[in-house]
Design a protein around this motif. Sequence first.
Motif, short mmCIF file in Angstrom:
data_model
loop_
_atom_site.label_atom_id
_atom_site.label_comp_id
_atom_site.label_asym_id
_atom_site.label_seq_id
_atom_site.Cartn_x
_atom_site.Cartn_y
_atom_site.Cartn_z
N ASP A 240 32.98 12.17 45.42
CA ASP A 240 34.14 12.66 46.17
C ASP A 240 34.40 14.12 45.85
O ASP A 240 34.43 14.52 44.68
N PHE A 241 34.63 14.91 46.90
CA PHE A 241 34.91 16.33 46.76
C PHE A 241 36.15 16.68 47.59
O PHE A 241 36.41 16.06 48.63
N PHE A 242 36.89 17.69 47.11
CA PHE A 242 38.10 18.12 47.81
C PHE A 242 38.06 19.61 48.06
O PHE A 242 37.53 20.39 47.25
N GLY A 243 38.62 20.01 49.18
CA GLY A 243 38.70 21.42 49.52
C GLY A 243 39.86 21.64 50.48
O GLY A 243 40.69 20.74 50.69
N THR A 244 39.91 22.82 51.07
CA THR A 244 41.02 23.21 51.94
C THR A 244 40.47 23.64 53.29
O THR A 244 39.35 24.17 53.38
N GLY A 245 41.25 23.43 54.32
CA GLY A 245 40.92 23.92 55.65
C GLY A 245 42.21 24.27 56.38
O GLY A 245 43.30 23.92 55.93
N PHE A 246 42.11 24.94 57.51
CA PHE A 246 43.31 25.26 58.29
C PHE A 246 42.97 25.29 59.77
O PHE A 246 41.81 25.53 60.16
N GLY B 291 43.01 4.57 40.89
CA GLY B 291 42.31 5.84 40.80
C GLY B 291 41.32 6.09 41.92
O GLY B 291 40.64 7.12 41.92
N ASN B 292 41.22 5.17 42.90
CA ASN B 292 40.32 5.37 44.03
C ASN B 292 40.78 6.58 44.84
O ASN B 292 41.92 6.61 45.32
N PRO B 293 39.92 7.62 44.98
CA PRO B 293 40.36 8.86 45.62
C PRO B 293 40.97 8.68 47.01
O PRO B 293 41.99 9.28 47.32
N THR B 294 40.33 7.87 47.85
CA THR B 294 40.85 7.68 49.21
C THR B 294 42.22 7.03 49.19
O THR B 294 43.14 7.45 49.91
N GLU B 295 42.39 6.01 48.35
CA GLU B 295 43.67 5.33 48.27
C GLU B 295 44.75 6.23 47.67
O GLU B 295 45.92 6.18 48.06
N ALA C 14 25.31 11.97 36.17
CA ALA C 14 26.17 13.12 35.88
C ALA C 14 26.79 13.67 37.15
O ALA C 14 27.95 14.09 37.15
N GLN C 15 26.02 13.67 38.26
CA GLN C 15 26.56 14.21 39.51
C GLN C 15 27.62 13.26 40.10
O GLN C 15 28.65 13.71 40.61
N LEU C 16 27.36 11.97 40.03
CA LEU C 16 28.25 11.02 40.68
C LEU C 16 29.55 10.84 39.92
O LEU C 16 30.62 10.75 40.50
N GLU C 17 29.47 10.74 38.60
CA GLU C 17 30.67 10.48 37.82
C GLU C 17 31.63 11.65 37.86
O GLU C 17 32.80 11.49 37.59
N ARG C 18 31.12 12.84 38.19
CA ARG C 18 32.01 13.99 38.28
C ARG C 18 33.09 13.77 39.34
O ARG C 18 34.23 14.19 39.18
N GLY C 19 32.73 13.08 40.43
CA GLY C 19 33.68 12.87 41.50
C GLY C 19 34.45 11.57 41.40
O GLY C 19 35.29 11.28 42.22
N ALA C 20 34.16 10.74 40.39
CA ALA C 20 34.83 9.45 40.27
C ALA C 20 36.10 9.63 39.45
O ALA C 20 36.06 9.94 38.27
N HIS C 21 37.26 9.46 40.07
CA HIS C 21 38.54 9.66 39.40
C HIS C 21 39.04 8.35 38.83
O HIS C 21 39.63 7.54 39.53
N ARG C 22 38.82 8.14 37.56
CA ARG C 22 39.37 6.96 36.90
C ARG C 22 40.85 7.18 36.63
O ARG C 22 41.36 8.31 36.66
N GLN C 23 41.55 6.11 36.33
CA GLN C 23 42.99 6.20 36.16
C GLN C 23 43.37 7.18 35.06
O GLN C 23 44.21 8.08 35.25
N GLU C 24 42.75 7.02 33.87
CA GLU C 24 43.11 7.88 32.74
C GLU C 24 42.75 9.34 33.04
O GLU C 24 43.49 10.25 32.70
N GLN C 25 41.63 9.54 33.71
CA GLN C 25 41.20 10.89 34.03
C GLN C 25 42.19 11.57 34.98
O GLN C 25 42.56 12.73 34.79
N LEU C 26 42.62 10.84 36.01
CA LEU C 26 43.56 11.41 36.96
C LEU C 26 44.88 11.79 36.30
O LEU C 26 45.44 12.85 36.58
#
Length: 557
Positions: free
Chosen positions: A346-352, A474-478, A206-218
């Motif tokens: 995979d997690f996303f956030g903001t910085g400056f 759907g690979n987040p880095t790519e 459950a924790q890992l799949e939350r960050g996995a962006h599949r094509q349809e999900q994205l």
Amino acid sequence: MPPKRQSILIVDPDPASLRLQENLVRSAGYEVATSSSQAEGFKFVQDASIDLLLLSADLADIQCCDALTEVKGNAATAGTRVILLIQGGAAERARGLDLGADEVLTSPWEPAELLARVRVQLREKHAFDGLQEKTRIADEGREMAQTALQALAVTEKMTRDAFSLERALKIGVSALFAVALLIAGIFILFSRRANKEANRAYSVIAQLERGAHRQEQLMAEARSARANLPQSDVLEQKQQLKQQSDQLRQKISDAEPGEVSTLRKQLEETTTRLKRVESESESAEEVIRSYAPSVCLLHVSVSFVDRASGRPLRYVGINADGEPLHDSDGNPLYTLEGRAPEVRADFFGTGFIAGEGRILTNHHVAQPWWKDDELAAVSGQGLNPSIAELTAYFPDAKAGVPVSVSEISEQADLAVLKGDLSGLKKTILRMDARKEAAVSGQPLLSLGYATGISAILARAGEDAVNDIVKATGGNPTEVVNELLRRKLIRPLVTQGHIGDVLPDKIVYDAQTTSGGSGGPLINRDGEVIGVTFAVVKGFGGSNFGVPIRFAQPLLKP
């Protein structure tokens, strides 16, 4: 010492089947040897240290049966696990087990099931080998204790010291008792570890799949974010009102006389809204032009390391489409063995940019497991989350910048990242920690990457989203690198007002959501007065920022 890689020998006279099995097992990261000859295969088992023999056999072949019996009956090779692949049904499977095979599968077999059986046998082999080693050490300890006992007994006989004899006996008995406890502890340890590993994978899913962006999900998330853009982003709202105004003027010129009055009224309302938005955004646009290029999207890739062995959690294997192998219930298969890809969240956030080579963000962005109940539960099961990759993506940059955690605040949800930003030539945001810089009721700008890459994709348009998602799988880095290449990365900018200023937080109503954490809050004078740290789920107007004064100790030279 690094753990020994487990080795597998595949024996199959059919070249096509042999190649299929080899590719499947290698994809899971195991060391593989192959042979099309059963005689050569059995000799290889005897000569080399093989953990598992994957044997395709005809049980009607007497020589094969005899050789298998010899392998399992020989003390040197008895520990080698054997999985038989045969033709037939229950009777043939029973015969294979009687001959000494540890597992029997009948053709046609499912690749996922075969890999699961391989993994089970290797895990049992690993546990058995470990237990043997522990037992060997225990035996050596017992022999040493017995030798000591004998030596003490001889000394007692020579010296006739009854007291020394009694003491030696007590020591010997205590040593033997300690050895017995050690052996019992070994069995308990391995039993508990086996149960933990059996249950751990499914609780981690459950924790890992939350960050996995599949094509349809994205694509679904991009469509959802697109609906919110006009209400959340200042520039998007202004652009949409301009488009609506142009469309209404075109409709009026082509309309029937009876429709003109209604269309003119709609145009008047749209024009009024547009003037208000332009008036409100006029003072903000200079800040946006100056500061938005210095606000970065942060991509944090988290891996999971087994606390006991130090080995990372991996997928059991990857199929031809690049997807992890799943069990019969559709759950991804995980292991601590092999060399298949590591499991990443995979997690996303903001910085400056807040100083030379320094980026200010939240603690929970830099270390996503901090105060996260779900990821804390994973840690409680023997897996330590750690940063595998941490990258900052700035608007108009040519590539992402690798960064690392430099400082963590002990007082607030803040962290400083460091990296080589010298080639970017970005503005360092000005900050104002005075009390009068943040006053209740005053206007405020919030910059950030709310909803992560979904909102960025939403601005790209449906066709571009389809192209990007298909090209990257759907690979987040790519996906992020493709967005950067297309110059689509820029922060959302929302306007609002300061609701309240408390000793440890700023309450404001500018819309944002998850992903916007770590973004700067800018007052009407263009100064950073806080850092977003808590947002409601979905775009909302009740959010919180850390006063910028808490960042000052972290940013001292």
